[in-house]
Design a protein around this motif. Structure first.
Motif, PDB file in Angstrom:
ATOM      1  N   ARG A  11       0.846  -1.247   0.241  1.00  7.52           N
ATOM      2  CA  ARG A  11       0.010  -0.098  -0.003  1.00  7.52           C
ATOM      3  C   ARG A  11       0.796   1.428  -0.035  1.00  7.52           C
ATOM      4  O   ARG A  11       0.492   2.171  -0.154  1.00  7.52           O
ATOM      5  CB  ARG A  11      -1.057  -0.017   1.442  1.00  7.52           C
ATOM      6  CG  ARG A  11      -2.051  -1.001   1.114  1.00  7.52           C
ATOM      7  CD  ARG A  11      -2.801  -1.220   2.345  1.00  7.52           C
ATOM      8  NE  ARG A  11      -1.875  -1.395   3.698  1.00  7.52           N
ATOM      9  CZ  ARG A  11      -2.223  -1.688   4.859  1.00  7.52           C
ATOM     10  NH1 ARG A  11      -3.880  -1.436   5.180  1.00  7.52           N
ATOM     11  NH2 ARG A  11      -1.493  -2.141   5.821  1.00  7.52           N
ATOM     12  N   GLN A  61      -5.064   4.684  -3.975  1.00  5.48           N
ATOM     13  CA  GLN A  61      -5.631   4.167  -2.692  1.00  5.48           C
ATOM     14  C   GLN A  61      -6.916   4.887  -2.665  1.00  5.48           C
ATOM     15  O   GLN A  61      -7.811   4.360  -2.497  1.00  5.48           O
ATOM     16  CB  GLN A  61      -4.656   4.511  -1.550  1.00  5.48           C
ATOM     17  CG  GLN A  61      -5.547   3.902  -0.212  1.00  5.48           C
ATOM     18  CD  GLN A  61      -4.614   4.007   1.187  1.00  5.48           C
ATOM     19  OE1 GLN A  61      -4.481   5.369   1.544  1.00  5.48           O
ATOM     20  NE2 GLN A  61      -4.243   3.164   1.902  1.00  5.48           N
ATOM     21  N   THR A  62      -6.793   6.332  -2.909  1.00  9.71           N
ATOM     22  CA  THR A  62      -8.237   6.816  -3.191  1.00  9.71           C
ATOM     23  C   THR A  62      -8.994   6.168  -4.125  1.00  9.71           C
ATOM     24  O   THR A  62     -10.415   5.966  -3.868  1.00  9.71           O
ATOM     25  CB  THR A  62      -7.927   8.389  -3.277  1.00  9.71           C
ATOM     26  OG1 THR A  62      -7.044   8.948  -2.238  1.00  9.71           O
ATOM     27  CG2 THR A  62      -9.463   8.944  -3.511  1.00  9.71           C
ATOM     28  N   ARG A  82     -10.314   2.798  -2.981  1.00  8.14           N
ATOM     29  CA  ARG A  82     -11.444   2.982  -2.002  1.00  8.14           C
ATOM     30  C   ARG A  82     -12.736   3.342  -2.690  1.00  8.14           C
ATOM     31  O   ARG A  82     -13.810   2.979  -2.326  1.00  8.14           O
ATOM     32  CB  ARG A  82     -10.950   4.036  -0.759  1.00  8.14           C
ATOM     33  CG  ARG A  82      -9.846   3.369   0.080  1.00  8.14           C
ATOM     34  CD  ARG A  82      -9.338   4.313   1.190  1.00  8.14           C
ATOM     35  NE  ARG A  82      -8.496   3.548   2.095  1.00  8.14           N
ATOM     36  CZ  ARG A  82      -7.795   4.003   3.018  1.00  8.14           C
ATOM     37  NH1 ARG A  82      -7.990   5.479   3.238  1.00  8.14           N
ATOM     38  NH2 ARG A  82      -7.115   3.364   3.893  1.00  8.14           N
ATOM     39  N   ALA A 100     -18.448   3.146   6.263  1.00  7.10           N
ATOM     40  CA  ALA A 100     -17.241   3.282   6.893  1.00  7.10           C
ATOM     41  C   ALA A 100     -16.925   1.970   7.537  1.00  7.10           C
ATOM     42  O   ALA A 100     -15.849   1.430   7.864  1.00  7.10           O
ATOM     43  CB  ALA A 100     -17.113   4.243   7.818  1.00  7.10           C
ATOM     44  N   LEU A 114     -16.346  -1.026   5.463  1.00  6.91           N
ATOM     45  CA  LEU A 114     -14.768  -0.873   4.719  1.00  6.91           C
ATOM     46  C   LEU A 114     -13.595  -0.543   5.619  1.00  6.91           C
ATOM     47  O   LEU A 114     -12.425  -0.561   5.314  1.00  6.91           O
ATOM     48  CB  LEU A 114     -14.720   0.299   3.615  1.00  6.91           C
ATOM     49  CG  LEU A 114     -15.743   0.106   2.637  1.00  6.91           C
ATOM     50  CD1 LEU A 114     -15.497   1.364   1.702  1.00  6.91           C
ATOM     51  CD2 LEU A 114     -15.862  -1.085   1.695  1.00  6.91           C
ATOM     52  N   LEU A 156     -12.922   2.051   7.700  1.00  2.00           N
ATOM     53  CA  LEU A 156     -12.431   3.404   7.371  1.00  2.00           C
ATOM     54  C   LEU A 156     -13.103   4.198   8.212  1.00  2.00           C
ATOM     55  O   LEU A 156     -14.134   3.926   8.996  1.00  2.00           O
ATOM     56  CB  LEU A 156     -12.680   3.884   5.989  1.00  2.00           C
ATOM     57  CG  LEU A 156     -12.066   3.020   4.877  1.00  2.00           C
ATOM     58  CD1 LEU A 156     -12.728   3.605   3.562  1.00  2.00           C
ATOM     59  CD2 LEU A 156     -10.670   2.870   4.941  1.00  2.00           C
ATOM     60  N   ASN A 157     -12.457   5.517   8.645  1.00  2.00           N
ATOM     61  CA  ASN A 157     -13.107   6.311   9.544  1.00  2.00           C
ATOM     62  C   ASN A 157     -14.230   7.353   8.832  1.00  2.00           C
ATOM     63  O   ASN A 157     -14.051   7.301   7.388  1.00  2.00           O
ATOM     64  CB  ASN A 157     -12.054   7.436  10.021  1.00  2.00           C
ATOM     65  CG  ASN A 157     -11.406   8.321   9.050  1.00  2.00           C
ATOM     66  OD1 ASN A 157     -11.970   9.163   8.394  1.00  2.00           O
ATOM     67  ND2 ASN A 157     -10.210   8.170   8.936  1.00  2.00           N
ATOM     68  N   SER A 168     -13.328  10.169   6.428  1.00  2.00           N
ATOM     69  CA  SER A 168     -12.713   9.921   5.068  1.00  2.00           C
ATOM     70  C   SER A 168     -13.797   9.565   4.153  1.00  2.00           C
ATOM     71  O   SER A 168     -13.759   9.945   2.913  1.00  2.00           O
ATOM     72  CB  SER A 168     -11.718   8.861   5.348  1.00  2.00           C
ATOM     73  OG  SER A 168     -10.765   9.305   5.938  1.00  2.00           O
ATOM     74  N   VAL A 169     -14.746   8.672   4.626  1.00  2.00           N
ATOM     75  CA  VAL A 169     -15.716   8.053   3.816  1.00  2.00           C
ATOM     76  C   VAL A 169     -16.778   9.361   3.433  1.00  2.00           C
ATOM     77  O   VAL A 169     -17.123   9.300   2.152  1.00  2.00           O
ATOM     78  CB  VAL A 169     -16.545   7.064   4.540  1.00  2.00           C
ATOM     79  CG1 VAL A 169     -17.811   6.722   3.739  1.00  2.00           C
ATOM     80  CG2 VAL A 169     -15.825   5.750   4.461  1.00  2.00           C
TER      81      VAL A 169
END
Length: 269
Positions: free
Chosen positions: A10, A18-19, A22, A43, A46, A48-49, A52-53
């Motif tokens: 990664r 990465q974006t 995602r 979130a 996946l 994730l926080n 970010s989502v």
């Protein structure tokens, strides 16, 4: 000498990769969800926080790939996805298959279907009944997709893989739709071998209680299944007795469609 750990892949990807990955994961999450999904649900799914989502789905909403319900504030797939589906249909030249599908439906008095693999499912890309009308079956899965293990189209795509035998383990668990559905990798592997031996795949009341479907591959240049072509009918004793005859008609149609649809075929252009 101290051991050096292998680099995290990664951390070696190009900036922005990465974006993008995602964003695809978000689309996949909404694709498999039973209905609109909230940011916190995405979130959590996946890992994730939430912030970010939230930024990601807002950007995807502005691009038209997601839509937000004004009342629930939950997200669903947007109209841009439907636009991509239309582009896929024409770029892959599936529109050229419609006359042959209409002919096949008329010869068999069934619904002629063209399908391709989409992950662990089979995506129906064209479906014509004998009168040329596209069927609208309310029982059909969302997005015109059917499971690989319980459909003749899916078995076709699995039975003729490119290079080596298809890996069936990622398909598990195998959902049961009727008492005839194959629900184990061992059973499916045996069915795929039988499919290759007879030259066509069969779904005999495995997806719906009164549905009989026959399918054959349209082979890519490498010998693997590029598409599956098949005919679905209502199961009767008479229809079951005509299975081999219908399979021959489907094989003839696949032979005629291959030059039109398969990339790299010498007669395509």
């Amino acid at each position: 000498m101290a051991r050096q750990d292998a680099p995290d892949p990664r951390q070696t990807r190009p900036a922005g990769a990465q974006t993008v990955e995602r964003a695809f994961e978000v689309l996949q999450c909404l694709k498999t969800a039973p209905g609109p999904v909230g940011v916190s649900d995405i979130a959590r799914s996946l890992g994730l926080n939430v912030s970010s989502v939230y930024r990601m789905v807002r950007a995807m909403e502005r691009a038209g790939f997601l839509e937000q319900d004004a009342t629930t504030r939950r997200y669903r797939l947007g109209s841009a996805i439907a636009g991509l589906n239309r582009v896929l249909f024409h770029q892959r030249r599936f529109d050229l298959a419609r006359p042959e599908l209409r002919r096949l439906a008329g010869e068999t008095s069934g619904s002629a279907v063209l399908a391709l693999r989409d992950g662990n499912e089979t995506l129906v890309v064209s479906d014509l009944s004998a009168d040329g009308v596209e069927p609208d079956d309310p029982r059909a899965p969302v997005a015109n997709s059917v499971p690989l293990h319980a459909s003749a189209f899916g078995k076709t795509l699995l039975a003729w893989p490119a290079g080596q035998e298809a890996d069936l383990e990622p398909l598990a668990p195998f959902e049961r739709f009727t008492d005839r559905t194959i629900t184990t990798a061992e059973g499916l592997r045996a069915e795929l071998e039988a499919t290759r031996q007879r030259g066509y795949a069969l779904s005999d009341r495995e997806l719906y209680p009164l549905q009989l479907t026959v399918a054959v591959p349209i082979l890519h240049q490498d010998g693997g299944s590029y598409l599956a072509l098949g005919v679905g009918t209502t199961w009767t004793r008479g229809a079951a007795a005509r299975t081999a005859a219908v399979a021959r008609l489907v094989q003839e149609s696949a032979h005629r469609l291959r030059p039109l649809l398969v990339p790299g075929h010498p007669e395509r252009w």
